[in-house]
Design an enzyme around this catalytic site. Sequence first.
Site, PDB file in Angstrom:
ATOM      1  N   GLY A  15      -0.186   0.258  -7.629  1.00 11.87           N
ATOM      2  CA  GLY A  15      -1.333   0.924  -8.264  1.00 11.87           C
ATOM      3  C   GLY A  15      -0.947   1.434  -9.647  1.00 11.87           C
ATOM      4  O   GLY A  15       0.102   2.055  -9.804  1.00 11.87           O
ATOM      5  N   ARG A  76       0.042  -6.203  -6.492  1.00  4.07           N
ATOM      6  CA  ARG A  76       0.823  -5.950  -5.278  1.00  4.07           C
ATOM      7  C   ARG A  76       1.113  -7.342  -4.730  1.00  4.07           C
ATOM      8  O   ARG A  76       0.271  -7.936  -4.077  1.00  4.07           O
ATOM      9  CB  ARG A  76       0.008  -5.112  -4.283  1.00  4.07           C
ATOM     10  CG  ARG A  76      -0.229  -3.687  -4.761  1.00  4.07           C
ATOM     11  CD  ARG A  76      -0.797  -2.803  -3.654  1.00  4.07           C
ATOM     12  NE  ARG A  76      -0.705  -1.400  -4.021  1.00  4.07           N
ATOM     13  CZ  ARG A  76      -1.728  -0.652  -4.418  1.00  4.07           C
ATOM     14  NH1 ARG A  76      -2.938  -1.163  -4.480  1.00  4.07           N
ATOM     15  NH2 ARG A  76      -1.547   0.610  -4.736  1.00  4.07           N
ATOM     16  N   ASP A 107       6.366   3.645  -4.113  1.00  2.00           N
ATOM     17  CA  ASP A 107       7.315   3.305  -3.045  1.00  2.00           C
ATOM     18  C   ASP A 107       7.333   1.811  -2.702  1.00  2.00           C
ATOM     19  O   ASP A 107       8.393   1.250  -2.411  1.00  2.00           O
ATOM     20  CB  ASP A 107       7.116   4.183  -1.799  1.00  2.00           C
ATOM     21  CG  ASP A 107       5.721   4.097  -1.228  1.00  2.00           C
ATOM     22  OD1 ASP A 107       4.824   3.522  -1.897  1.00  2.00           O
ATOM     23  OD2 ASP A 107       5.516   4.601  -0.115  1.00  2.00           O
ATOM     24  N   THR A 130       3.121   6.878  -9.958  1.00  2.00           N
ATOM     25  CA  THR A 130       1.983   6.810  -9.032  1.00  2.00           C
ATOM     26  C   THR A 130       1.257   8.145  -9.118  1.00  2.00           C
ATOM     27  O   THR A 130       1.916   9.193  -9.186  1.00  2.00           O
ATOM     28  CB  THR A 130       2.424   6.557  -7.575  1.00  2.00           C
ATOM     29  OG1 THR A 130       1.352   6.975  -6.704  1.00  2.00           O
ATOM     30  CG2 THR A 130       3.676   7.309  -7.163  1.00  2.00           C
ATOM     31  N   ASP A 132      -0.098   9.617  -6.867  1.00  2.00           N
ATOM     32  CA  ASP A 132       0.035  10.365  -5.606  1.00  2.00           C
ATOM     33  C   ASP A 132       1.181  11.383  -5.580  1.00  2.00           C
ATOM     34  O   ASP A 132       1.216  12.255  -4.720  1.00  2.00           O
ATOM     35  CB  ASP A 132       0.246   9.390  -4.434  1.00  2.00           C
ATOM     36  CG  ASP A 132      -0.993   8.566  -4.142  1.00  2.00           C
ATOM     37  OD1 ASP A 132      -2.033   8.812  -4.779  1.00  2.00           O
ATOM     38  OD2 ASP A 132      -0.914   7.661  -3.281  1.00  2.00           O
ATOM     39  N   ASP A 134       4.146  10.947  -4.523  1.00  2.00           N
ATOM     40  CA  ASP A 134       4.753  10.909  -3.188  1.00  2.00           C
ATOM     41  C   ASP A 134       6.107  10.182  -3.162  1.00  2.00           C
ATOM     42  O   ASP A 134       6.389   9.408  -2.251  1.00  2.00           O
ATOM     43  CB  ASP A 134       3.785  10.263  -2.179  1.00  2.00           C
ATOM     44  CG  ASP A 134       3.383   8.851  -2.578  1.00  2.00           C
ATOM     45  OD1 ASP A 134       3.673   8.441  -3.713  1.00  2.00           O
ATOM     46  OD2 ASP A 134       2.779   8.151  -1.744  1.00  2.00           O
ATOM     47  N   ARG A 176      -3.276   8.632  -0.137  1.00  7.53           N
ATOM     48  CA  ARG A 176      -3.297   7.982   1.178  1.00  7.53           C
ATOM     49  C   ARG A 176      -2.459   8.744   2.185  1.00  7.53           C
ATOM     50  O   ARG A 176      -2.861   8.978   3.308  1.00  7.53           O
ATOM     51  CB  ARG A 176      -2.699   6.580   1.028  1.00  7.53           C
ATOM     52  CG  ARG A 176      -3.647   5.478   1.234  1.00  7.53           C
ATOM     53  CD  ARG A 176      -2.943   4.166   1.092  1.00  7.53           C
ATOM     54  NE  ARG A 176      -1.915   4.192   0.061  1.00  7.53           N
ATOM     55  CZ  ARG A 176      -1.632   3.185  -0.730  1.00  7.53           C
ATOM     56  NH1 ARG A 176      -2.302   2.072  -0.624  1.00  7.53           N
ATOM     57  NH2 ARG A 176      -0.672   3.256  -1.635  1.00  7.53           N
TER      58      ARG A 176
HETATM   59  O1  F6P Z   1      -0.988   4.684  -4.556  1.00  7.54           O
HETATM   60  C1  F6P Z   1      -1.911   5.072  -5.479  1.00  7.54           C
HETATM   61  C2  F6P Z   1      -3.320   4.918  -4.942  1.00  7.54           C
HETATM   62  O2  F6P Z   1      -4.192   5.263  -5.990  1.00  7.54           O
HETATM   63  C3  F6P Z   1      -3.632   5.700  -3.667  1.00  7.54           C
HETATM   64  O3  F6P Z   1      -3.906   7.054  -3.889  1.00  7.54           O
HETATM   65  C4  F6P Z   1      -4.817   4.937  -3.140  1.00  7.54           C
HETATM   66  O4  F6P Z   1      -4.932   5.106  -1.753  1.00  7.54           O
HETATM   67  C5  F6P Z   1      -4.467   3.520  -3.471  1.00  7.54           C
HETATM   68  O5  F6P Z   1      -3.594   3.576  -4.595  1.00  7.54           O
HETATM   69  C6  F6P Z   1      -5.653   2.645  -3.763  1.00  7.54           C
HETATM   70  O6  F6P Z   1      -5.195   1.357  -4.003  1.00  7.54           O
HETATM   71  P1  F6P Z   1      -6.098   0.168  -4.556  1.00  7.54           P
HETATM   72  O7  F6P Z   1      -6.336   0.405  -5.997  1.00  7.54           O
HETATM   73  O8  F6P Z   1      -5.300  -1.055  -4.288  1.00  7.54           O
HETATM   74  O9  F6P Z   1      -7.394   0.218  -3.794  1.00  7.54           O
END
Ligand code: F6P
Length: 328
Positions: A15, A76, A107, A130, A132, A134, A176
């Site tokens: 992300g 990804r 991660d 990120t 998050d 995390d 998440r």
């Molecule tokens: O890991 C970062 C994040 O923004 C999370 O908070 C969220 O759950 C996820 O990515 C969303 O991912 P995507 O953009 O692939 O829907």
Amino acid sequence: MGEKIKNIAVLTSGGDAPGMNAAIRAVVRACSFYKLECTGVYRGYQGLIEADFETLDARSVRNIINKGGTFLKSTRSEEFKTKEGRKKAFENLKANNVDGLVVIGGDGTFTGGQLFSKEFNFPIVGIPATIDNDINGTDYTLGYDTALNTVVEAIDKIRDTASSHNRLFLIEVMGRDAGDIALNSGIGAGAEEILIPEESMGAERLIESLKKSKKAGKTSSIIVVAEGEKSGKNIFELAGYIEENLDEYEIRVSVLGHIQRGGSPSCFDRVLASKLGVGAVEALMKNKTEIMIGIHHQKVVHVDLVTAIKGDAKIDKELRRVADITSV
Ligand code: F6P
């Protein structure tokens, strides 16, 4: 002492997060400063597999420190999870005389990078990015500060309309597995309740607490809900449940979504990106590998990638205490 590093590749993966561009810029400029070649890899690990490379110099990264997203793009990659995919990536790096790699991401990015580094004995350094926050071993990840400010600004706007109509708003924020965004933005925006994945408040307790707020004279309320919150209900079901059990409030739901990932990085994120980018190049020059460059008490630190990946879902108890006190 290992071989002298001459050509460092840089990629962004997973992300995107505000500050990724600033981190790429710092890596490229540090390479230029130390007279190393720098190779930009487009589309994360997928671009490694497809040799989507471009040589970058100090001028290639002009005017990007203030831009959100990542000009190198991000994916990804499922193929990088396979041994064949990683082998292709290794062969492409070798064919392009790259001898070190900086991976900027969260991660998932670090997990792939660590495996790749072990498998092919290839020097890799990670930069935590990120929204998050995390990642273990760093006080902050890139993008988190900017995302928090975006969220607080959005909640402030929702508060205006919530109080005009005496409504209860459930606002979903990203995270998440981590409640950092929810807890900090909830305090910053003066939320009445904050639901996070690390603790389960339970829908019944939420009702009790909202009843108390009503008794205490509150006419409108903001509840911040992290997307990974564990009440067993999604935010719309939670709104329905509250409506069934509390008729005093008119309820609305607002899911902030990807707005949280965009926008110009805050000054904090730009400075952090610059420190981590320079730190990553200097670490590779010292033949460090399988580490993340993090920040702890304002100092750049080196953390094993394996340790960085180990999420242990701890919440800041002091923050929770402050949230509870300031929302009476
Ligand atoms: O890991 C970062 C994040 O923004 C999370 O908070 C969220 O759950 C996820 O990515 C969303 O991912 P995507 O953009 O692939 O829907």
